[in-house]
Design an enzyme around this catalytic site. Structure first.
Site, PDB file in Angstrom:
ATOM      1  CE  LYS A 167       3.478   2.482  13.611  1.00 20.99           C
ATOM      2  NZ  LYS A 167       4.074   2.211  12.301  1.00 20.99           N
TER       3      LYS A 167
ATOM      4  CG  HIS B 274      -2.048  -0.945   1.128  1.00 24.14           C
ATOM      5  ND1 HIS B 274      -3.176  -0.864   1.900  1.00 24.14           N
ATOM      6  CD2 HIS B 274      -2.245  -2.013   0.309  1.00 24.14           C
ATOM      7  CE1 HIS B 274      -4.013  -1.838   1.569  1.00 24.14           C
ATOM      8  NE2 HIS B 274      -3.462  -2.541   0.618  1.00 24.14           N
TER       9      HIS B 274
ATOM     10  N   PRO C 138      -4.554  -0.880  19.014  1.00 24.48           N
ATOM     11  CG  PRO C 138      -6.426  -2.123  18.395  1.00 24.48           C
ATOM     12  CD  PRO C 138      -5.768  -1.507  19.580  1.00 24.48           C
TER      13      PRO C 138
ATOM     14  CE1 TYR D  98      -5.560   3.261   8.930  1.00 18.95           C
ATOM     15  CE2 TYR D  98      -6.137   2.953  11.241  1.00 18.95           C
ATOM     16  CZ  TYR D  98      -5.337   2.654  10.154  1.00 18.95           C
ATOM     17  OH  TYR D  98      -4.315   1.743  10.287  1.00 18.95           O
TER      18      TYR D  98
ATOM     19  CE1 TYR E  18      -1.450   3.323   9.724  1.00 18.04           C
ATOM     20  CE2 TYR E  18      -0.432   2.808   7.611  1.00 18.04           C
ATOM     21  CZ  TYR E  18      -1.442   2.612   8.543  1.00 18.04           C
ATOM     22  OH  TYR E  18      -2.420   1.689   8.301  1.00 18.04           O
TER      23      TYR E  18
HETATM   24  P1  FAD Z   1       1.897 -13.069  20.830  1.00 19.88           P
HETATM   25  O1  FAD Z   1       1.569 -12.993  19.399  1.00 19.88           O
HETATM   26  O2  FAD Z   1       0.919 -12.791  21.864  1.00 19.88           O
HETATM   27  O3  FAD Z   1       2.663 -14.422  21.074  1.00 19.88           O
HETATM   28  C1  FAD Z   1       2.938 -14.923  22.367  1.00 19.88           C
HETATM   29  C2  FAD Z   1       2.895 -16.440  22.332  1.00 19.88           C
HETATM   30  O4  FAD Z   1       3.266 -16.950  23.601  1.00 19.88           O
HETATM   31  C3  FAD Z   1       1.510 -16.973  22.041  1.00 19.88           C
HETATM   32  O5  FAD Z   1       1.569 -17.924  20.993  1.00 19.88           O
HETATM   33  C4  FAD Z   1       1.061 -17.590  23.353  1.00 19.88           C
HETATM   34  O6  FAD Z   1       0.192 -18.688  23.177  1.00 19.88           O
HETATM   35  C5  FAD Z   1       2.392 -17.995  23.955  1.00 19.88           C
HETATM   36  N1  FAD Z   1       2.403 -18.123  25.405  1.00 19.88           N
HETATM   37  C6  FAD Z   1       1.747 -17.383  26.327  1.00 19.88           C
HETATM   38  N2  FAD Z   1       2.024 -17.804  27.571  1.00 19.88           N
HETATM   39  C7  FAD Z   1       2.887 -18.833  27.447  1.00 19.88           C
HETATM   40  C8  FAD Z   1       3.540 -19.685  28.366  1.00 19.88           C
HETATM   41  N3  FAD Z   1       3.358 -19.554  29.682  1.00 19.88           N
HETATM   42  N4  FAD Z   1       4.370 -20.643  27.896  1.00 19.88           N
HETATM   43  C9  FAD Z   1       4.568 -20.787  26.563  1.00 19.88           C
HETATM   44  N5  FAD Z   1       3.969 -20.007  25.631  1.00 19.88           N
HETATM   45  C10 FAD Z   1       3.142 -19.037  26.059  1.00 19.88           C
HETATM   46  N6  FAD Z   1      -0.038  -5.337  15.379  1.00 19.88           N
HETATM   47  C11 FAD Z   1       0.474  -4.814  14.230  1.00 19.88           C
HETATM   48  O7  FAD Z   1       1.702  -4.647  14.113  1.00 19.88           O
HETATM   49  N7  FAD Z   1      -0.325  -4.452  13.156  1.00 19.88           N
HETATM   50  C12 FAD Z   1      -1.675  -4.621  13.227  1.00 19.88           C
HETATM   51  O8  FAD Z   1      -2.351  -4.360  12.234  1.00 19.88           O
HETATM   52  C13 FAD Z   1      -2.245  -5.145  14.440  1.00 19.88           C
HETATM   53  N8  FAD Z   1      -3.572  -5.339  14.545  1.00 19.88           N
HETATM   54  C14 FAD Z   1      -4.057  -6.004  15.635  1.00 19.88           C
HETATM   55  C15 FAD Z   1      -5.405  -6.259  15.666  1.00 19.88           C
HETATM   56  C16 FAD Z   1      -5.933  -6.973  16.735  1.00 19.88           C
HETATM   57  C17 FAD Z   1      -7.407  -7.244  16.749  1.00 19.88           C
HETATM   58  C18 FAD Z   1      -5.087  -7.429  17.804  1.00 19.88           C
HETATM   59  C19 FAD Z   1      -5.628  -8.226  18.970  1.00 19.88           C
HETATM   60  C20 FAD Z   1      -3.731  -7.159  17.776  1.00 19.88           C
HETATM   61  C21 FAD Z   1      -3.212  -6.443  16.707  1.00 19.88           C
HETATM   62  N9  FAD Z   1      -1.857  -6.171  16.642  1.00 19.88           N
HETATM   63  C22 FAD Z   1      -1.366  -5.536  15.512  1.00 19.88           C
HETATM   64  C23 FAD Z   1      -0.961  -6.572  17.710  1.00 19.88           C
HETATM   65  C24 FAD Z   1      -0.194  -7.860  17.411  1.00 19.88           C
HETATM   66  O9  FAD Z   1      -1.089  -8.896  17.094  1.00 19.88           O
HETATM   67  C25 FAD Z   1       0.667  -8.240  18.628  1.00 19.88           C
HETATM   68  O10 FAD Z   1       1.413  -7.130  19.014  1.00 19.88           O
HETATM   69  C26 FAD Z   1       1.617  -9.397  18.284  1.00 19.88           C
HETATM   70  O11 FAD Z   1       0.919 -10.608  18.276  1.00 19.88           O
HETATM   71  C27 FAD Z   1       2.771  -9.496  19.297  1.00 19.88           C
HETATM   72  O12 FAD Z   1       3.550 -10.636  19.048  1.00 19.88           O
HETATM   73  P2  FAD Z   1       4.275 -11.422  20.225  1.00 19.88           P
HETATM   74  O13 FAD Z   1       5.009 -12.534  19.550  1.00 19.88           O
HETATM   75  O14 FAD Z   1       4.999 -10.469  21.078  1.00 19.88           O
HETATM   76  O15 FAD Z   1       3.103 -11.974  21.137  1.00 19.88           O
HETATM   77  C1  DHB Z   2      -5.189  -3.788  10.624  1.00 22.56           C
HETATM   78  C2  DHB Z   2      -5.316  -3.590  11.976  1.00 22.56           C
HETATM   79  C3  DHB Z   2      -5.048  -2.347  12.501  1.00 22.56           C
HETATM   80  O1  DHB Z   2      -5.139  -2.134  13.818  1.00 22.56           O
HETATM   81  C4  DHB Z   2      -4.668  -1.291  11.685  1.00 22.56           C
HETATM   82  O2  DHB Z   2      -4.443  -0.077  12.210  1.00 22.56           O
HETATM   83  C5  DHB Z   2      -4.524  -1.505  10.330  1.00 22.56           C
HETATM   84  C6  DHB Z   2      -4.787  -2.765   9.801  1.00 22.56           C
HETATM   85  C7  DHB Z   2      -5.505  -5.113  10.060  1.00 22.56           C
HETATM   86  O3  DHB Z   2      -5.922  -6.000  10.810  1.00 22.56           O
HETATM   87  O4  DHB Z   2      -5.362  -5.274   8.827  1.00 22.56           O
END
Ligand code: FAD
Ligand code: DHB
Length: 390
Positions: free
Chosen positions: A295, A72, A291, A200, A383
């Site tokens: 980020k 994009h 969200p 947005y 962004y």
């Molecule tokens: P997680 O993905 O949470 O991974 C942690 C892992 O550890 C999981 O698999 C979990 O099961 C495991 N775990 C937990 N406890 C234990 C334990 N005790 N022992 C072993 N394993 C364990 N971010 C963006 O950059 N762009 C976006 O567009 C965006 N949109 C989002 C939209 C939504 C609806 C949501 C909910 C989040 C969004 N995020 C976005 C945020 C993003 O999904 C998270 O920041 C990302 O998943 C972080 O990755 P992580 O590996 O740190 O943690």
């Molecule tokens: C998506 C999620 C977000 O929070 C955002 O700001 C942009 C895109 C997504 O899920 O595609």
């Protein structure tokens, strides 16, 4: 069992860390609490900064991302009944890419297993021990047996609800936590995206976001109450509310079967420092952003870059200077990204019973944004992703 780096959590942070360590000849074991099916099916982030794409490319995990990701060059802000395009690429020379987090997770899991490297699913009773010594360990249960993994370093990549942050003595951590008085109702639907670029929307009834996963799959979000009851939202009600808030013209918002739905709470959270002894926190284990700025996953990837450099130097016998700098280096970016995510969130959401003065400030800021190339450039450079420290 013994390894160099014990990694707790197979989300984007843990899996990317394992892969980048592998490229540097550093051994790791990844322990994941949930099943492979669960982890691969968890629908979350979708938007990658250009730097995240570049990091994943160099890590050798981006082949499908480059085939299927949607690049994009701009985004749309809708407020006051008008559409404003923010020309991301013209303003910054950079792009963002839509690619589902769970697709990236699937790709990294497949590569790790194909390489025959340790990644254990459905571990339980994970406990991180002796982190203040040079011989930290992880105790856990897997396949009905108790195990102890001896490590040089433990990486806490276990997300916000994991056990690693909790293993740091409370007195050694400073926590910043800001909940928001709203949440997002998100859906995934088999329907053509409303626009080629993200929209947005700020509306009197609340925020809405139209994004996508492919040319045939839409991802849509609506501001709702934190305790919103999904049962009160029929498919028709969801589509009607989206059309209204997004300001969709007749036929502009194609509807279709809703494949998944959920409510996501929102908060800003930082735990400092991101290291205690030989335990290093990365990603959501250390910080959460609301969200709106997309980020969370990008910040997790940025942490991993810093951690890999520090561990590479350490295991090459070059000392602990980069490990000592890990937390401060990460937090520098974390706080800038916190600021941006908070700013996008408060600007675009509806605050019930909020401060009338603050509401006027938000309207003035939106008007300024609509008319100022400088303000648009500031939004765009945050962004698409701020430059990395390295
Ligand atoms: P997680 O993905 O949470 O991974 C942690 C892992 O550890 C999981 O698999 C979990 O099961 C495991 N775990 C937990 N406890 C234990 C334990 N005790 N022992 C072993 N394993 C364990 N971010 C963006 O950059 N762009 C976006 O567009 C965006 N949109 C989002 C939209 C939504 C609806 C949501 C909910 C989040 C969004 N995020 C976005 C945020 C993003 O999904 C998270 O920041 C990302 O998943 C972080 O990755 P992580 O590996 O740190 O943690
Ligand atoms: C998506 C999620 C977000 O929070 C955002 O700001 C942009 C895109 C997504 O899920 O595609």
């Amino acid at each position: 069992m013994r390894t160099q780096v014990g990694i707790v959590g197979a989300g984007p942070a843990g899996l990317l860390l394992a892969r980048m360590l592998q490229q540097r000849g550093i051994e790791s074991v990844v322990l994941e609490a949930r099943s492979r099916t669960h982890v691969e099916g968890r629908i979350r982030a979708g938007l990658l900064e250009q730097g995240s794409v570049e990091t994943m490319t160099v890590a050798g995990v981006a082949a499908r991302l480059h085939r299927e990701g949607l690049v994009h060059h701009g985004l749309h802000l809708r407020f006051g009944g008008k559409d404003h395009r923010i020309a991301l690429s013209d303003l910054t020379g950079r792009t963002v890419t839509i690619y589902g987090q769970q697709e990236a997770v699937k790709d990294m899991i497949a590569l790790r297993l194909a390489d025959g490297l340790p990644l254990l699913f459905e571990v339980s009773g994970v406990s991180v021990q002796e982190i203040a010594t040079t011989r930290p360990r992880i105790a856990f249960r897997h396949d009905g047996r108790d195990h102890v993994l001896e490590c040089d370093v433990v990486a806490g990549c276990d997300g916000f609800h994991g056990v690693c942050r909790a293993a740091i003595p409370a007195g050694a951590l400073t926590v910043f936590d800001r909940p928001y008085p709203f949440a997002w109702l998100g859906i995934l639907a088999r329907a053509r995206p409303m626009s080629e670029e993200l929209i947005y929307a700020r509306h009197a009834r609340g925020f809405a976001l139209a994004t996508m996963r492919s040319p045939a799959i839409s991802r849509l979000y609506l501001q709702c109450a934190p305790e919103e009851d999904l049962a009160a939202w029929s498919d028709d009600r969801i589509w009607a509310e989206l059309a209204l808030r997004l300001g969709a013209q007749e036929g502009e918002l194609e509807t279709g079967p809703i494949l998944q739905r959920g409510v996501t709470a929102m908060r800003s959270f930082v735990a400092e420092p991101m290291r205690h002894g030989r335990l290093f926190l990365a990603g959501d284990a250390a910080h959460i952003v609301p969200p709106t700025g997309a980020k969370g996953m990008n910040l997790a990837i940025a942490d991993v870059r810093v951690l890999v450099r520090a561990l590479e130097a350490f295991f090459a016998g070059k000392g602990e200077a980069l490990m000592d700098a890990y937390s401060a280096t990460c937090l520098d970016r974390v706080w800038k990204v916190q600021r941006f995510s908070w700013w996008m969130t408060q600007l675009l959401h509806r605050y019930d019973g909020g401060d009338a003065f603050e509401e006027r400030l938000r309207l003035a800021e939106l008007d300024y944004l609509a008319g100022s190339a400088a303000a648009q450039a500031s939004l765009a450079e945050n962004y698409v992703g701020l430059p990395y420290a390295d």
